[in-house]
Write a protein that holds these residues in place. Structure first.
Motif, PDB file in Angstrom:
ATOM      1  N   CYS A 165       0.822  -1.219   0.000  1.00 45.22           N
ATOM      2  CA  CYS A 165       0.000   0.000   0.000  1.00 45.22           C
ATOM      3  C   CYS A 165       0.856   1.269   0.000  1.00 45.22           C
ATOM      4  O   CYS A 165       0.309   2.376   0.043  1.00 45.22           O
ATOM      5  N   LEU A 166       2.188   1.109   0.034  1.00 47.35           N
ATOM      6  CA  LEU A 166       3.124   2.233   0.009  1.00 47.35           C
ATOM      7  C   LEU A 166       3.001   3.098   1.259  1.00 47.35           C
ATOM      8  O   LEU A 166       3.105   4.335   1.203  1.00 47.35           O
ATOM      9  N   VAL A 167       2.756   2.461   2.407  1.00 47.68           N
ATOM     10  CA  VAL A 167       2.698   3.176   3.683  1.00 47.68           C
ATOM     11  C   VAL A 167       3.506   2.376   4.703  1.00 47.68           C
ATOM     12  O   VAL A 167       3.871   1.223   4.465  1.00 47.68           O
ATOM     13  N   SER A 168       3.770   2.983   5.856  1.00 44.43           N
ATOM     14  CA  SER A 168       4.492   2.289   6.921  1.00 44.43           C
ATOM     15  C   SER A 168       3.535   1.358   7.655  1.00 44.43           C
ATOM     16  O   SER A 168       2.301   1.535   7.600  1.00 44.43           O
ATOM     17  N   PRO A 169       4.069   0.354   8.379  1.00 44.97           N
ATOM     18  CA  PRO A 169       3.181  -0.534   9.151  1.00 44.97           C
ATOM     19  C   PRO A 169       2.348   0.220  10.182  1.00 44.97           C
ATOM     20  O   PRO A 169       1.182  -0.113  10.399  1.00 44.97           O
TER      21      PRO A 169
END
Length: 440
Positions: free
Chosen positions: A376-380
């Motif tokens: 999703c191109l985000v951090s956890p």
């Protein structure tokens, strides 16, 4: 005047053993076996794969249902066995053409009734051991004595000349017929290959599930052993600390005893110098002997603890090697499935159905949430905040009373469009968040 009996479709049951048909019987005989009237001693204490077969008067197979049946030590069939063979065969999926048109087939991978799936089995379709062809050949041999319908001999063609137009029309019809036959055979071959692929996929999925369960159980057991060893090691380390404290306490006691004895010696010097020296030498000898005994005892304990610690470390190394071996076995099983064209698909909010490449299976298993967050191109952390908002789209801001605002808000379906600390708030609290950011 006698009437000739009209041939009808026949229901039969054929049993398999070692990849071959070992016994054939009519359905009525099989029902007698189920009723306990007849025992099959050859099948005693075994689970036998069998097939219900519907055979036409032309000795062609129309439908097949592959099933399993258990026999006890005396060769009697399982009294609780109750499978609707005729219904399964009639409702089965389209299968290949065995000479009399496409058949219907019911097996484990193509079971029309889900709760009977565990009692069915998948036939082998490998070249040289195609169990559907074994059934076809058995039906043609007609060992069951089926009243067959004889085919009429084809009429010989006359040698009369035909007009060119008629010959051309006949050639076109023949070409269309051959094309239709070719298409029909191709479609049958495709269905047969799909059946084989589905059967192999089902087998390998079951094998993979068993391997994964075994690996998880082994890994759980190894982790439990590892935690137990860690606890033992912690207790040994605490015992070592206690021994050192005890040793220091004993040394302090010896020092105190020495000081007390020195005081006694000084008071005894009035009675004579020679007696004092004698007592001092005796005292020194006793102290050295006690200290040497204590030091030897502590060194023995420390050596034993170090040996046990080394053994724990070796066991830990072996356990880690075993975990790695299980992981490699699991990866090899996944590679075999991938080689058969099996795709690994998972569903996660934010990505939907996600196809996982073989090379990334290990990374997904280690941390599924981090894997999905990267997709999703985000951090956890960002993905976790978004997921909490996605599952409960209400304002997460706190009121002065400490309670959550919980006002319903619009759900944001895409993690990358979610702004942490702002998108999960209602309009009033969003304004406060923006004002605080502007002031900062």
């Amino acid at each position: 005047m006698s009437l000739q009996a009209k041939p009808q479709q026949v229901e039969a049951v054929m049993f398999f053993r070692a990849g071959a048909i070992c016994k054939e019987m009519h359905l009525a005989e099989f029902e007698a076996v189920l009723d306990g009237v007849v025992s099959l001693v050859d099948f005693a204490d075994q689970q036998i794969p069998a097939a219900y077969v519907l055979i036409t008067p032309r000795l062609h197979i129309r439908a097949v249902a592959f099933f399993l049946i258990d026999f006890d030590e005396t060769g009697r069939a399982d009294t609780g066995w109750n499978i609707p063979l005729r219904h399964l065969a009639e409702q089965g999926a389209p299968g290949p053409d065995l000479g009399g048109g496409a058949i219907r087939i019911a097996c484990r991978s193509r079971c029309p009734v889900a709760w009977h799936q565990m009692h069915l089995w998948d036939p082998s379709l490998k070249p040289g051991r195609n169990e559907l062809l074994l059934l076809r050949d058995a039906a043609r041999r007609n060992n069951l004595g089926i009243l067959a319908d004889e085919e009429l001999p084809a009429k010989s063609e006359t040698g009369n000349r035909v007009a060119p137009e008629v010959a051309k029309s006949m050639a076109k019809r023949l070409a269309r017929t051959m094309d239709l036959q070719h298409r029909h055979k191709t479609a049958q071959l495709i269905r047969q290959q799909r059946l084989r692929l589905q059967s192999l996929t089902q087998q390998y999925e079951e094998q993979f599930a068993r391997l994964r369960l075994e690996a998880e159980q082994r890994e759980k057991a190894l982790l439990e052993q590892f935690e137990t060893q860690q606890q033992v090691l912690a207790r040994q380390e605490q015992l070592n600390v206690d021994l050192k404290v005890q040793q220091q306490s004993q040394a302090d006691q010896f020092q105190q005893a020495r000081e007390d004895f020195v005081q006694q010696l000084r008071s005894a010097e009035r009675d004579g110098r020679s007696e004092t020296e004698l007592l001092r030498d005796q005292f020194e000898l006793e102290m050295q002997a006690r200290i040497a005994a204590v030091v030897a005892e502590q060194q023995q304990r420390l050596a034993a603890l170090q040996a046990e610690l080394e053994a724990h470390r070796e066991r830990e190394v072996r356990q880690q090697a075993e975990v790695e071996r299980l992981r490699q076995n699991q990866l090899r099983g996944i590679e075999r499935l991938a080689g058969l064209g099996v795709m690994f698909v998972v569903y996660h909010p934010g990505t939907g159905h996600l196809t996982i490449p073989l090379a990334e299976i290990g990374r997904y298993q280690d941390d599924p949430e981090a894997f999905v967050a990267a997709k999703c191109l985000v951090s956890p952390e960002h993905y976790r905040d978004w997921l909490a908002h996605y599952q409960q789209p209400t304002c997460s801001a706190r009121l002065p009373s400490g309670e959550r605002c919980a006002m319903p808000i619009d759900r944001i379906d895409t993690p990358s469009r979610f702004v942490r600390g702002e998108s999960s708030c209602c309009a009033r609290h969003q304004a406060k968040v923006r004002a605080a950011r502007a002031a900062g």
